[in-house]
Design an enzyme around this catalytic site. Structure first.
Site, PDB file in Angstrom:
ATOM      1  N   CYS A  30      11.132  88.379 -59.979  1.00 36.93           N
ATOM      2  CA  CYS A  30      12.400  88.611 -59.275  1.00 36.93           C
ATOM      3  C   CYS A  30      12.505  90.067 -58.800  1.00 36.93           C
ATOM      4  O   CYS A  30      12.562  90.987 -59.620  1.00 36.93           O
ATOM      5  CB  CYS A  30      13.543  88.264 -60.227  1.00 36.93           C
ATOM      6  SG  CYS A  30      15.169  88.832 -59.743  1.00 36.93           S
ATOM      7  N   CYS A  33      15.583  91.958 -59.992  1.00 41.85           N
ATOM      8  CA  CYS A  33      15.439  92.212 -61.435  1.00 41.85           C
ATOM      9  C   CYS A  33      14.570  93.446 -61.655  1.00 41.85           C
ATOM     10  O   CYS A  33      14.886  94.296 -62.499  1.00 41.85           O
ATOM     11  CB  CYS A  33      14.813  91.011 -62.137  1.00 41.85           C
ATOM     12  SG  CYS A  33      15.760  89.482 -62.004  1.00 41.85           S
TER      13      CYS A  33
END
Length: 105
Positions: A30, A33
């Site tokens: 991600c 993230c």
């Protein structure tokens, strides 16, 4: 440094913690993230005496992601005992995460 949280240690490290816990639900693939990683690590260092900071890899701990209805990542939850006292989703600036943590102090 943020601790690694798993289904096996979540109860001990989060529910039974003597201080609030900021939990970052993330995945290695991600992009947002990854971008939040340094912010989370900064908070872990700066708030070490007041708030525990941990990370849950949702790919490896799907049970926890489902339990807390994590539908998008990153998702940040602040726990006080077993209670979720703050929740934010997506990219956040540091101030937003500080505000969420401070709500539990």
């Amino acid at each position: 440094m943020a601790m690694v949280l798993t289904t096996n240690n979540f109860k001990n490290e989060v529910y039974e913690a003597e201080m609030p816990v900021l939990v970052d639900f993330y995945a290695d693939w991600c992009g947002p993230c990854k971008a939040m990683g340094p912010v989370v690590e900064d908070l872990a260092s700066e708030y070490a005496s007041k708030v525990k900071v941990g990370k849950v890899n949702v790919d490896e701990n799907q049970e926890l992601a489902m339990k807390y209805s994590v539908m998008s990542i990153p998702t940040f939850l602040v726990f006080k005992g077993e209670d979720v006292v703050a929740r934010t989703m997506g990219m956040q600036d540091k101030a937003a995460l500080v505000k969420a943590m401070e709500s539990a102090l």
